[in-house]
Design an enzyme around this catalytic site. Structure first.
Site, PDB file in Angstrom:
ATOM      1  N   GLU A   9      46.479  25.743  33.526  1.00 32.79           N
ATOM      2  CA  GLU A   9      47.088  24.302  33.013  1.00 32.79           C
ATOM      3  C   GLU A   9      48.337  24.308  33.508  1.00 32.79           C
ATOM      4  O   GLU A   9      49.066  23.197  33.635  1.00 32.79           O
ATOM      5  CB  GLU A   9      46.719  24.385  31.586  1.00 32.79           C
ATOM      6  CG  GLU A   9      45.140  23.927  31.165  1.00 32.79           C
ATOM      7  CD  GLU A   9      45.329  23.724  29.645  1.00 32.79           C
ATOM      8  OE1 GLU A   9      45.822  22.969  29.074  1.00 32.79           O
ATOM      9  OE2 GLU A   9      44.206  24.186  29.376  1.00 32.79           O
ATOM     10  N   ASP A  82      43.059  26.932  29.440  1.00 33.66           N
ATOM     11  CA  ASP A  82      43.363  27.439  27.970  1.00 33.66           C
ATOM     12  C   ASP A  82      42.040  27.900  27.441  1.00 33.66           C
ATOM     13  O   ASP A  82      41.007  27.187  27.698  1.00 33.66           O
ATOM     14  CB  ASP A  82      43.951  26.550  27.114  1.00 33.66           C
ATOM     15  CG  ASP A  82      45.553  26.401  27.274  1.00 33.66           C
ATOM     16  OD1 ASP A  82      45.907  27.504  28.237  1.00 33.66           O
ATOM     17  OD2 ASP A  82      46.295  25.859  26.737  1.00 33.66           O
ATOM     18  N   ASP A  84      40.083  27.400  25.089  1.00 35.17           N
ATOM     19  CA  ASP A  84      39.309  26.547  23.843  1.00 35.17           C
ATOM     20  C   ASP A  84      38.690  25.381  24.424  1.00 35.17           C
ATOM     21  O   ASP A  84      38.636  25.199  25.577  1.00 35.17           O
ATOM     22  CB  ASP A  84      40.610  26.160  22.768  1.00 35.17           C
ATOM     23  CG  ASP A  84      41.510  25.379  23.555  1.00 35.17           C
ATOM     24  OD1 ASP A  84      41.364  25.090  24.760  1.00 35.17           O
ATOM     25  OD2 ASP A  84      42.768  25.164  22.895  1.00 35.17           O
ATOM     26  N   GLU A  86      39.393  22.182  24.512  1.00 32.06           N
ATOM     27  CA  GLU A  86      40.418  21.328  25.441  1.00 32.06           C
ATOM     28  C   GLU A  86      40.468  22.100  26.824  1.00 32.06           C
ATOM     29  O   GLU A  86      40.310  21.296  27.697  1.00 32.06           O
ATOM     30  CB  GLU A  86      41.673  21.030  24.760  1.00 32.06           C
ATOM     31  CG  GLU A  86      42.337  20.074  25.137  1.00 32.06           C
ATOM     32  CD  GLU A  86      41.663  18.542  24.590  1.00 32.06           C
ATOM     33  OE1 GLU A  86      41.831  17.609  25.211  1.00 32.06           O
ATOM     34  OE2 GLU A  86      41.181  18.789  23.457  1.00 32.06           O
ATOM     35  N   TYR A 300      47.279  33.748  22.393  1.00 36.68           N
ATOM     36  CA  TYR A 300      46.936  32.361  22.629  1.00 36.68           C
ATOM     37  C   TYR A 300      47.177  31.704  21.035  1.00 36.68           C
ATOM     38  O   TYR A 300      46.865  32.225  20.058  1.00 36.68           O
ATOM     39  CB  TYR A 300      45.542  32.145  22.896  1.00 36.68           C
ATOM     40  CG  TYR A 300      45.434  30.628  23.013  1.00 36.68           C
ATOM     41  CD1 TYR A 300      46.098  29.768  24.135  1.00 36.68           C
ATOM     42  CD2 TYR A 300      44.189  29.768  22.442  1.00 36.68           C
ATOM     43  CE1 TYR A 300      46.023  28.481  24.167  1.00 36.68           C
ATOM     44  CE2 TYR A 300      44.099  28.552  22.806  1.00 36.68           C
ATOM     45  CZ  TYR A 300      45.102  27.832  23.521  1.00 36.68           C
ATOM     46  OH  TYR A 300      45.078  26.317  24.047  1.00 36.68           O
ATOM     47  N   ARG A 302      46.585  28.752  19.562  1.00 32.72           N
ATOM     48  CA  ARG A 302      45.599  27.701  18.886  1.00 32.72           C
ATOM     49  C   ARG A 302      44.142  28.483  18.479  1.00 32.72           C
ATOM     50  O   ARG A 302      43.479  28.884  19.285  1.00 32.72           O
ATOM     51  CB  ARG A 302      45.173  26.439  19.784  1.00 32.72           C
ATOM     52  CG  ARG A 302      46.547  25.798  20.284  1.00 32.72           C
ATOM     53  CD  ARG A 302      45.977  24.316  20.813  1.00 32.72           C
ATOM     54  NE  ARG A 302      47.168  23.559  21.201  1.00 32.72           N
ATOM     55  CZ  ARG A 302      48.133  23.848  22.262  1.00 32.72           C
ATOM     56  NH1 ARG A 302      47.887  24.821  23.037  1.00 32.72           N
ATOM     57  NH2 ARG A 302      49.060  23.243  22.293  1.00 32.72           N
ATOM     58  N   HIS A 346      38.314  34.035  19.499  1.00 33.76           N
ATOM     59  CA  HIS A 346      39.656  34.075  19.422  1.00 33.76           C
ATOM     60  C   HIS A 346      40.395  35.319  18.526  1.00 33.76           C
ATOM     61  O   HIS A 346      39.687  35.333  17.685  1.00 33.76           O
ATOM     62  CB  HIS A 346      40.703  32.846  19.137  1.00 33.76           C
ATOM     63  CG  HIS A 346      40.617  31.795  20.099  1.00 33.76           C
ATOM     64  ND1 HIS A 346      41.177  30.434  19.901  1.00 33.76           N
ATOM     65  CD2 HIS A 346      40.171  31.785  21.500  1.00 33.76           C
ATOM     66  CE1 HIS A 346      40.726  29.661  21.134  1.00 33.76           C
ATOM     67  NE2 HIS A 346      40.723  30.636  21.787  1.00 33.76           N
TER      68      HIS A 346
END
Length: 693
Positions: A9, A82, A84, A86, A300, A302, A346
């Site tokens: 990203e 990433d 997740d 998103e 990470y 989030r 996560h």
């Protein structure tokens, strides 16, 4: 010639990952999302089962053309966005925008940007997880429907440029509700009583707090009650009735999740949620370490999991044993994850390598990066350590029919506190451990200290406490807290002063319309239920379009009803009796980004404007002139004298015309009550009928 293309990203990761993977790999960045719903229209085909219409984001055409070229040359394309929802959605959009064939494209994720993690991810390459993508699409479409359908209603009612959002409207409501609670709060009087005793053989006096009778704790509500107790204690003999020794343990904290990191960074470092996320992103994406090149130093950012990988856990224990000794490392089974919903697989936020101590990293980090890294490192290290142990002593002292108590504690084993103490730790007690104290100890009273207090209203929300509340209520996800708070402050619905969040005049107007016209959108339970539904879409148990099909008709109905009601309420500019000194017309009240102001209706010929001071029909208790509603620079409301700065009267609460029958002072409005402004007077009465809203 590079055989493989890896797309990440953010450009910040490109160099780091390229170095880890070597010359067979080309690494490129998508710079976040490449496709989205169009800005100019709803972008959702309501007639055809809510099919989203995605377009290439403006300015991304050239970047996509470059990626297309590279992907054609590559044998395989790894989408490494990433880990997740998103990120999964960005990978899916990339696969569509680049026309990637399924057999040529693989999805890889890593929780930390380290050589081991990146190389391992290639071995575990997989297909795109469409459940994750659909959960993101559902959220995006719901948010778009709320924003694009409700915002025009606000434009018609208040002013253009306002916006509503699915999560931001609930956050605004939570702040507004707290403000109402504070405004309606009536302080109650209570008293504390302390006794100082001289202990034979001790230099320092022993200070004990009033407890009550033998069986029951007693509250002291007034000076009369206090005097009665003191009278009963005249000439009383004091003796130690009970000495209890014990031990209490204080558990090590769990490692950080996104929410707890934002809360602690706000309390300990005074960082806004937005700043915390920005710095954490930098630490995750890669820091140039002297002699080591660029490497990601935290996992990470989030996440709502407190889980730690076996490997990191093992290394942490070894490090703690080596640095602090065996007695400090926690027992293995003690650090399980007690969190509720875990987003994906996560981990908690932790350093990628515990041996990179804050001291060793200081040279390579900016001041704020260092402070955040230090917080994360200390919290993680502490989470793998033993609890702290305290030796406690509690003493009961009898005098007449009453009892006083003393509690003291002494740290016996510091455990995790050798590394980390939270910002809101309890203050150490004044009383030292009284080793010599027992039932035979002679005590003589030195003096009493009785103090008057008043109960305090609930505290205003801060960014930290708002994040905590949003998380507890199940509203939003780790990735949404910071943008939600940033948006309501940027739109001037909420003002931030000295850490506290206050609803502004504009925020009140928007909040009231939302509560009246769209009660379900600002309903806390409704919003939390949607988060649960998104989780179900993510785990594949609910089809994503079902969520949208059920949501849209109710929203549509509410919007139509609101539009009809509002058609009858055409808001005209309110004309005032203030004359424009430049052209002689009567000035009108307008709404601006900071709230209301006076403007000349002769615009654009006459551009005169001035602050609007709304009189509330009450005279200033200091000088007799009018009291007007004012705002601080940031937009928080207060009441002040129109003759400021000559007269310095100000009040956060609305003053009333009524005078206090008790002391003759001025009264304040508190919900549907009136309260004397002098808290020592404490007179309270119902608001007169005509004053009730």
């Amino acid at each position: 010639m590079a055989k493989y293309l890896v797309i990440v990203e953010s450009p910040a990761k490109v160099k780091t990952i390229k170095k880890f993977l070597g010359s067979n790999y080309e690494v490129a960045a998508s710079n976040g999302h490449v496709r989205d719903l169009p800005k100019s229209q709803l972008g959702i085909d309501v007639e055809h089962d809510f099919e989203p219409k995605y377009i290439t984001i403006r300015g991304k055409g050239e970047l996509l053309a470059g990626l297309r070229k590279s992907s054609k040359k590559a044998d395989k394309v790894y989408l490494a966005t990433d880990p997740d929802r998103e990120g999964e959605a960005i990978s899916w959009h990339l696969s569509k925008a680049l026309n990637l064939q399924d057999d040529k494209m693989r999805r890889i994720t890593f929780n930390e940007i380290t050589k081991t993690a990146v190389k391992a991810s290639i071995k575990e390459a997989r297909d795109i997880d469409m459940n994750l993508v659909d959960a993101q699409q559902t959220r995006r479409i719901l948010d778009r429907m709320v924003g694009y359908n409700i915002s025009p209603v606000l434009w018609a009612k208040v002013k253009r440029g306002l916006s509503a959002g699915r999560v931001q409207s609930v956050a605004l409501r939570i702040i507004g509700d707290r403000e109402e609670e504070i405004n309606a709060f009536i302080p109650e009087e209570y008293w504390s009583l302390e006794a100082s005793f001289k202990v034979k053989g001790e230099k320092k006096p022993l200070v004990a707090k009033f407890y009550g009778s033998e069986k029951k704790k007693m509250e002291i509500h007034s000076q009369e009650e206090l005097d009665k107790i003191l009278k009963a204690l005249e000439g009383a003999k004091y003796q130690v009735a009970e000495v209890k020794k014990g031990e209490r343990t204080k558990k090590a904290p769990l490692p950080f999740t996104t929410s707890t990191l934002q809360q602690e960074a706000s309390k300990a470092l005074n960082f806004s949620t937005q700043k915390t996320m920005r710095l954490a992103q930098q630490l995750y994406e890669g820091i140039d370490i002297k002699g080591n090149g660029t490497v990601g130093i935290i996992t990470y950012l989030r996440t709502d999991s407190t889980r730690i990988s076996e490997e990191a856990d093992q290394l942490a224990r070894e490090y703690i044993t080596e640095q602090y000794g065996e007695t400090y490392a926690a027992n293995k089974e003690e650090n399980g994850n007690k969190g509720k919903k875990i987003q994906d697989a996560h981990e908690a936020i932790r350093p990628t390598d515990i041996t990179r101590t804050p001291a060793a990293m200081k040279e390579s980090l900016s001041r704020d990066q260092f402070r955040l890294y230090q917080l994360i490192w200390k919290r993680f290290t502490a989470s793998r350590m033993q609890p702290a142990k305290y030796e406690t002593t509690s003493v009961k002292i009898k005098g007449g029919d009453y009892y006083f108590t003393v509690a003291a504690s002494k740290l016996k084993f510091d455990g995790f506190m050798a590394v980390y103490v939270q910002s809101d730790e309890e203050k150490p007690e004044n009383n030292l451990m009284m080793k010599s104290l027992d039932e035979n100890t002679e005590l003589s009273l030195e003096n009493f200290d009785g103090q008057q207090h008043f109960t305090q209203p609930p505290a205003h929300y801060t960014e930290a406490s708002l994040v905590k509340t949003l998380e507890e209520l199940g509203i939003g996800r780790p990735s949404t807290y910071a943008p939600t708070i940033t948006t309501i402050i940027a739109r001037r619905y909420v003002a931030k002063e000295n850490k506290n969040l206050y609803i502004t005049e504009l925020g009140e107007v928007v909040n009231n319309i939302m509560k009246q016209a769209f009660p379900s959108i600002v309903d806390v339970n409704f919003t939390a239920t949607f988060e649960e539904l998104l989780d179900k879409v993510e785990d594949g148990s609910v089809y994503w379009k079902t969520v949208i099909r059920n949501f849209y008709p109710d929203l549509d109905e509410a919007v139509k009803a609101a539009e009809q009601e509002l058609e009858q309420v055409k808001i005209e500019d309110e004309v005032t009796d203030v004359i424009c000194e430049e052209c002689g017309r009567n000035m009108v009240i307008k709404y601006g980004p900071h709230g209301r102001f006076l403007a000349c209706p002769g615009f654009p010929d006459c551009r005169n404007t001035k602050p609007y001071l709304e009189k509330i029909g009450v005279s200033c208790p200091k000088c007799g002139k009018d009291i007007v509603l004012k705002k601080t620079k940031k937009g928080r409301k207060y009441y002040g004298c129109e003759d400021n700065p000559e007269c310095d009267f100000m009040s956060w609460q609305k003053p009333s015309k009524e005078k206090c029958p008790n002391c003759g002072g001025y009264m304040l409005e508190k919900g549907n009550k009136l309260l004397c402004a002098d808290e020592h007077c404490g007179y309270v009465t119902e608001k007169p009928k005509e004053e009730k809203e």
